[in-house]
Design a protein around this motif. Structure first.
Motif, PDB file in Angstrom:
ATOM      1  N   ALA A 114       0.821  -1.205   0.000  1.00 16.56           N
ATOM      2  CA  ALA A 114       0.000   0.000   0.000  1.00 16.56           C
ATOM      3  C   ALA A 114       0.857   1.258   0.000  1.00 16.56           C
ATOM      4  O   ALA A 114       0.537   2.243  -0.681  1.00 16.56           O
ATOM      5  N   LEU A 115       1.955   1.248   0.753  1.00 20.30           N
ATOM      6  CA  LEU A 115       2.859   2.400   0.759  1.00 20.30           C
ATOM      7  C   LEU A 115       3.464   2.640  -0.614  1.00 20.30           C
ATOM      8  O   LEU A 115       3.590   3.783  -1.065  1.00 20.30           O
ATOM      9  N   ALA A 116       3.871   1.549  -1.291  1.00 16.97           N
ATOM     10  CA  ALA A 116       4.462   1.689  -2.625  1.00 16.97           C
ATOM     11  C   ALA A 116       3.444   2.266  -3.609  1.00 16.97           C
ATOM     12  O   ALA A 116       3.773   3.162  -4.407  1.00 16.97           O
ATOM     13  N   LYS A 117       2.226   1.771  -3.562  1.00 16.68           N
ATOM     14  CA  LYS A 117       1.187   2.269  -4.459  1.00 16.68           C
ATOM     15  C   LYS A 117       0.819   3.711  -4.117  1.00 16.68           C
ATOM     16  O   LYS A 117       0.547   4.523  -5.011  1.00 16.68           O
ATOM     17  N   ALA A 118       0.829   4.054  -2.839  1.00 14.20           N
ATOM     18  CA  ALA A 118       0.524   5.424  -2.425  1.00 14.20           C
ATOM     19  C   ALA A 118       1.587   6.394  -2.929  1.00 14.20           C
ATOM     20  O   ALA A 118       1.269   7.499  -3.373  1.00 14.20           O
ATOM     21  N   ALA A 119       2.857   5.978  -2.854  1.00  8.46           N
ATOM     22  CA  ALA A 119       3.943   6.831  -3.352  1.00  8.46           C
ATOM     23  C   ALA A 119       3.813   7.044  -4.857  1.00  8.46           C
ATOM     24  O   ALA A 119       4.044   8.153  -5.371  1.00  8.46           O
ATOM     25  N   LYS A 120       3.462   5.990  -5.581  1.00  6.27           N
ATOM     26  CA  LYS A 120       3.284   6.105  -7.033  1.00  6.27           C
ATOM     27  C   LYS A 120       2.112   7.025  -7.359  1.00  6.27           C
ATOM     28  O   LYS A 120       2.214   7.883  -8.256  1.00  6.27           O
ATOM     29  N   ALA A 121       1.016   6.865  -6.620  1.00  3.23           N
ATOM     30  CA  ALA A 121      -0.152   7.724  -6.857  1.00  3.23           C
ATOM     31  C   ALA A 121       0.166   9.183  -6.558  1.00  3.23           C
ATOM     32  O   ALA A 121      -0.302  10.081  -7.243  1.00  3.23           O
ATOM     33  N   LEU A 125      -0.571  11.869  -9.412  1.00  2.46           N
ATOM     34  CA  LEU A 125      -1.796  12.648  -9.215  1.00  2.46           C
ATOM     35  C   LEU A 125      -1.521  13.942  -8.464  1.00  2.46           C
ATOM     36  O   LEU A 125      -0.688  13.985  -7.571  1.00  2.46           O
ATOM     37  N   ASP A 126      -2.255  14.958  -8.820  1.00  2.00           N
ATOM     38  CA  ASP A 126      -2.199  16.217  -8.083  1.00  2.00           C
ATOM     39  C   ASP A 126      -3.409  16.283  -7.148  1.00  2.00           C
ATOM     40  O   ASP A 126      -4.227  17.202  -7.198  1.00  2.00           O
ATOM     41  N   LYS A 127      -3.530  15.255  -6.287  1.00  2.00           N
ATOM     42  CA  LYS A 127      -4.640  15.149  -5.340  1.00  2.00           C
ATOM     43  C   LYS A 127      -4.081  14.838  -3.953  1.00  2.00           C
ATOM     44  O   LYS A 127      -4.209  13.720  -3.448  1.00  2.00           O
ATOM     45  N   PRO A 128      -3.453  15.810  -3.305  1.00  2.00           N
ATOM     46  CA  PRO A 128      -2.819  15.527  -2.014  1.00  2.00           C
ATOM     47  C   PRO A 128      -3.802  15.086  -0.937  1.00  2.00           C
ATOM     48  O   PRO A 128      -3.458  14.325  -0.045  1.00  2.00           O
ATOM     49  N   GLU A 129      -5.070  15.538  -1.027  1.00  2.00           N
ATOM     50  CA  GLU A 129      -6.042  15.138  -0.011  1.00  2.00           C
ATOM     51  C   GLU A 129      -6.336  13.639  -0.067  1.00  2.00           C
ATOM     52  O   GLU A 129      -6.714  13.028   0.936  1.00  2.00           O
ATOM     53  N   LEU A 130      -6.147  13.035  -1.271  1.00  2.00           N
ATOM     54  CA  LEU A 130      -6.352  11.593  -1.406  1.00  2.00           C
ATOM     55  C   LEU A 130      -5.074  10.808  -1.147  1.00  2.00           C
ATOM     56  O   LEU A 130      -5.071   9.841  -0.383  1.00  2.00           O
ATOM     57  N   THR A 131      -4.007  11.237  -1.791  1.00  2.00           N
ATOM     58  CA  THR A 131      -2.764  10.469  -1.693  1.00  2.00           C
ATOM     59  C   THR A 131      -2.157  10.552  -0.289  1.00  2.00           C
ATOM     60  O   THR A 131      -1.619   9.564   0.215  1.00  2.00           O
ATOM     61  N   THR A 132      -2.245  11.713   0.349  1.00  2.00           N
ATOM     62  CA  THR A 132      -1.696  11.840   1.706  1.00  2.00           C
ATOM     63  C   THR A 132      -2.481  10.977   2.689  1.00  2.00           C
ATOM     64  O   THR A 132      -1.900  10.338   3.585  1.00  2.00           O
ATOM     65  N   LEU A 133      -3.794  10.950   2.534  1.00  2.00           N
ATOM     66  CA  LEU A 133      -4.611  10.092   3.402  1.00  2.00           C
ATOM     67  C   LEU A 133      -4.266   8.625   3.186  1.00  2.00           C
ATOM     68  O   LEU A 133      -4.172   7.852   4.156  1.00  2.00           O
ATOM     69  N   GLU A 149       1.902   9.728  11.267  1.00  2.00           N
ATOM     70  CA  GLU A 149       1.708  10.997  11.971  1.00  2.00           C
ATOM     71  C   GLU A 149       2.089  12.178  11.092  1.00  2.00           C
ATOM     72  O   GLU A 149       1.388  13.198  11.061  1.00  2.00           O
ATOM     73  N   ALA A 150       3.197  12.035  10.351  1.00  2.00           N
ATOM     74  CA  ALA A 150       3.611  13.112   9.455  1.00  2.00           C
ATOM     75  C   ALA A 150       2.571  13.358   8.362  1.00  2.00           C
ATOM     76  O   ALA A 150       2.290  14.509   8.005  1.00  2.00           O
ATOM     77  N   ALA A 151       1.977  12.285   7.856  1.00  2.00           N
ATOM     78  CA  ALA A 151       0.955  12.428   6.818  1.00  2.00           C
ATOM     79  C   ALA A 151      -0.293  13.107   7.380  1.00  2.00           C
ATOM     80  O   ALA A 151      -0.888  13.981   6.730  1.00  2.00           O
ATOM     81  N   TYR A 152      -0.701  12.724   8.581  1.00  2.00           N
ATOM     82  CA  TYR A 152      -1.881  13.353   9.185  1.00  2.00           C
ATOM     83  C   TYR A 152      -1.629  14.840   9.457  1.00  2.00           C
ATOM     84  O   TYR A 152      -2.544  15.666   9.332  1.00  2.00           O
ATOM     85  N   LYS A 153      -0.416  15.178   9.833  1.00  2.00           N
ATOM     86  CA  LYS A 153      -0.099  16.584  10.076  1.00  2.00           C
ATOM     87  C   LYS A 153      -0.161  17.385   8.785  1.00  2.00           C
ATOM     88  O   LYS A 153      -0.516  18.570   8.793  1.00  2.00           O
ATOM     89  N   LEU A 154       0.206  16.763   7.650  1.00  2.00           N
ATOM     90  CA  LEU A 154       0.070  17.448   6.360  1.00  2.00           C
ATOM     91  C   LEU A 154      -1.394  17.745   6.045  1.00  2.00           C
ATOM     92  O   LEU A 154      -1.716  18.778   5.454  1.00  2.00           O
ATOM     93  N   LEU A 155      -2.277  16.844   6.457  1.00  2.00           N
ATOM     94  CA  LEU A 155      -3.701  17.053   6.203  1.00  2.00           C
ATOM     95  C   LEU A 155      -4.245  18.235   7.005  1.00  2.00           C
ATOM     96  O   LEU A 155      -5.284  18.806   6.653  1.00  2.00           O
ATOM     97  N   LEU A 156      -3.563  18.613   8.079  1.00  2.00           N
ATOM     98  CA  LEU A 156      -4.021  19.733   8.897  1.00  2.00           C
ATOM     99  C   LEU A 156      -3.860  21.073   8.191  1.00  2.00           C
ATOM    100  O   LEU A 156      -4.486  22.057   8.583  1.00  2.00           O
ATOM    101  N   THR A 157      -3.025  21.119   7.164  1.00  2.00           N
ATOM    102  CA  THR A 157      -2.724  22.390   6.503  1.00  2.00           C
ATOM    103  C   THR A 157      -3.847  22.861   5.586  1.00  2.00           C
ATOM    104  O   THR A 157      -3.881  24.019   5.198  1.00  2.00           O
TER     105      THR A 157
END
Length: 480
Positions: A114-121, A125-133, A149-157
């Motif tokens: 899942a991490l590998a596929k998330a990094a590729k996505a 994609l220019d959809k940080p709200e999806l890929t970061t989640l 935790e770092a990914a969730y903190k990015l979603l706070l922005t």
């Protein structure tokens, strides 16, 4: 079907018209002389028609080739063109494909995939709200809490993803046992979405665990306002919270506030035993014994409980056994077949030294429901009736191994509690303690409920070889 037939007829008519036109042109006499760069060409009418069609087609092809060349040059220059849109479309499709595969990997528990596929996505994609989640969820599945935790903190922005980020961090803190930080995050999430049911439940539980009863009541009111609670459940839980708030006030010696909070809790849910006891004691403190008796009688009607009888005894602490037996008629005439009522009446008769009446009050309980309290009462009755010590000790011996009867038991995890609490100490569930008998024999109940203290005036003494006083038999002896 009709449309297919129409298309076939149109095709046949078109071919027929072209054939007819070609035949007509071939019958026309004459030639056309074309001279170009010293080259002469003689064309008949049919040949001229084909040449004109060919020139039109060639011109169209030339324009298309020129347009493609211009688009290619613009693509090299970085401008948006049909070529760039083609590659963009292809990249987006591959990105969504990677995103889909990543979500499937998360659902199947394959964290590293899942991490590998998330990094590729994320690259495609220019959809940080999806890929970061997806990265955050994949990291959690893979056990990489720091990356999650770092990914969730990015979603706070971002405003649209801030709630998701806060909830993700809150769940992480809960899993780590950091309830203090989790409570603060739950409050932030509740401010963003006060109607979110899962957030309401989490915040309510954390507030109850931390003893913030005022905040918990506000959260409960918001939950009811959003339609998440039936009215009867709201009243019951609000009464539990009000009761807990009153218990905290007791520790702070705020007597007036305690009395008002306890009475309010009882009004919200009259059948809540601890609330009825506390409200009755509040009325006693105010010098209103009749109101106290009314509260306890109403609660006893709903569910007889030894704590209610103990509070009823506190209304007149200095009365004689005969006076107490008469006054307690208000309770004993209610639910007369309930085991708690039968044991209460037996204790009152023992205190009045009417041992035959005490035995009649117990009825068939020694045979049908031989709990520790029932057998201890039988020992007191036998001693008071003049039976031999061997008979008395026999009843006490049975009491040692007998089930303890109803206790405060969590409906969810079935753990036994010595006293009523708003939150189960074992599983953390809110308002799940019920007064009932365990499925099998468990440890002894708290001393305040095994044998009513309103009857036994003297301190309990050990069982001796020569003398066992009926007034001194208590649950403390049973535990010994």
């Amino acid at each position: 079907m009709l449309w297919s037939l129409i298309k076939i007829l149109a095709f046949v008519l078109g071919v027929t018209a072209l054939t007819y036109g070609a035949m007509e042109l071939s019958q026309i006499q004459g030639e056309v002389l074309i001279t170009f760069a010293g080259l002469e060409m003689r064309l008949g009418p049919l040949e001229l028609a084909f040449a004109l069609v060919g020139m039109v087609v060639l011109t169209w092809v030339m324009f298309k080739l020129f347009g493609m060349l211009v688009a290619f040059l613009k693509f090299l220059n970085g401008d948006e063109t049909a070529v760039s849109r083609y590659f963009t479309r292809n990249r987006v499709e591959r990105g969504y494909q990677a995103l889909t595969e990543g979500m499937m990997a998360v659902a199947s528990g394959e964290g590293h995939l899942a991490l590998a596929k998330a990094a590729k996505a994320e690259k495609l994609l220019d959809k940080p709200e999806l890929t970061t989640l997806l990265i955050a969820q994949a990291a959690e599945v893979a056990g990489d809490q720091k990356k999650a935790e770092a990914a969730y903190k990015l979603l706070l922005t971002e405003d649209r993803t801030r709630f998701v980020g806060i909830r993700g961090l809150m769940q992480q803190k809960l899993a780590a046992g950091d309830t203090e930080t989790a409570l603060k995050l739950a409050q932030k999430a509740f401010e963003l979405k006060p109607k979110h049911e899962a957030t309401q439940d989490t915040l309510l539980k954390l507030q109850a665990d931390s003893g913030d009863w005022t905040g918990a009541r506000a959260t409960l009111a918001a939950k009811a306002k959003s339609g998440g609670l039936p009215k009867d459940v709201l009243r019951r839980r609000d009464a539990v919270l009000a009761l807990s708030e009153a218990k905290d006030l007791i520790s702070e010696d705020s007597s007036i506030d305690v009395q008002e909070a306890a009475i309010a809790a009882n009004k919200q849910s009259p059948d809540l035993i601890p609330a009825a006891v506390m409200a009755a004691r509040a009325h006693i403190a105010k010098g209103k014994p009749k109101l106290a008796a009314r509260v306890l009688t109403k609660a006893w009607t709903a569910k007889p409980h030894p704590d209610l009888a103990a509070a009823f005894a506190e209304i007149e602490p200095n009365e004689t056994p005969a006076q107490r037996l008469k006054r307690f008629n208000a309770l004993t005439k209610v639910n007369p077949t309930d085991p708690e009522t039968q044991m209460l009446l037996a204790e009152l008769q023992i205190a009045a030294e009417d041992f035959p009446a005490a035995r009649r009050a117990l009825g068939s309980l020694p045979e049908d429901a031989p709990t520790a309290r029932v057998l201890t009462l039988m020992a007191a009755i036998e001693r008071g009736s003049g039976s031999e010590d061997q008979v008395v000790r026999g009843w006490l011996t049975k009491a040692l191994v007998a089930p303890r009867g109803p206790q405060w038991i969590c409906d969810k995890c079935q753990s036994i509690h010595a006293e009523w609490e708003p939150v189960c100490q074992s599983c953390g569930s809110f308002d799940t303690l019920s007064w009932k008998a365990p499925a099998k024999a468990e440890f002894a109940m708290p001393a305040g409920t095994e044998m009513l203290p309103l009857i036994v005036g003297a301190a309990p003494s050990p069982v001796g070889e020569d003398e066992i006083e009926a007034e001194d038999i208590s649950s403390a002896e049973v535990q010994k």
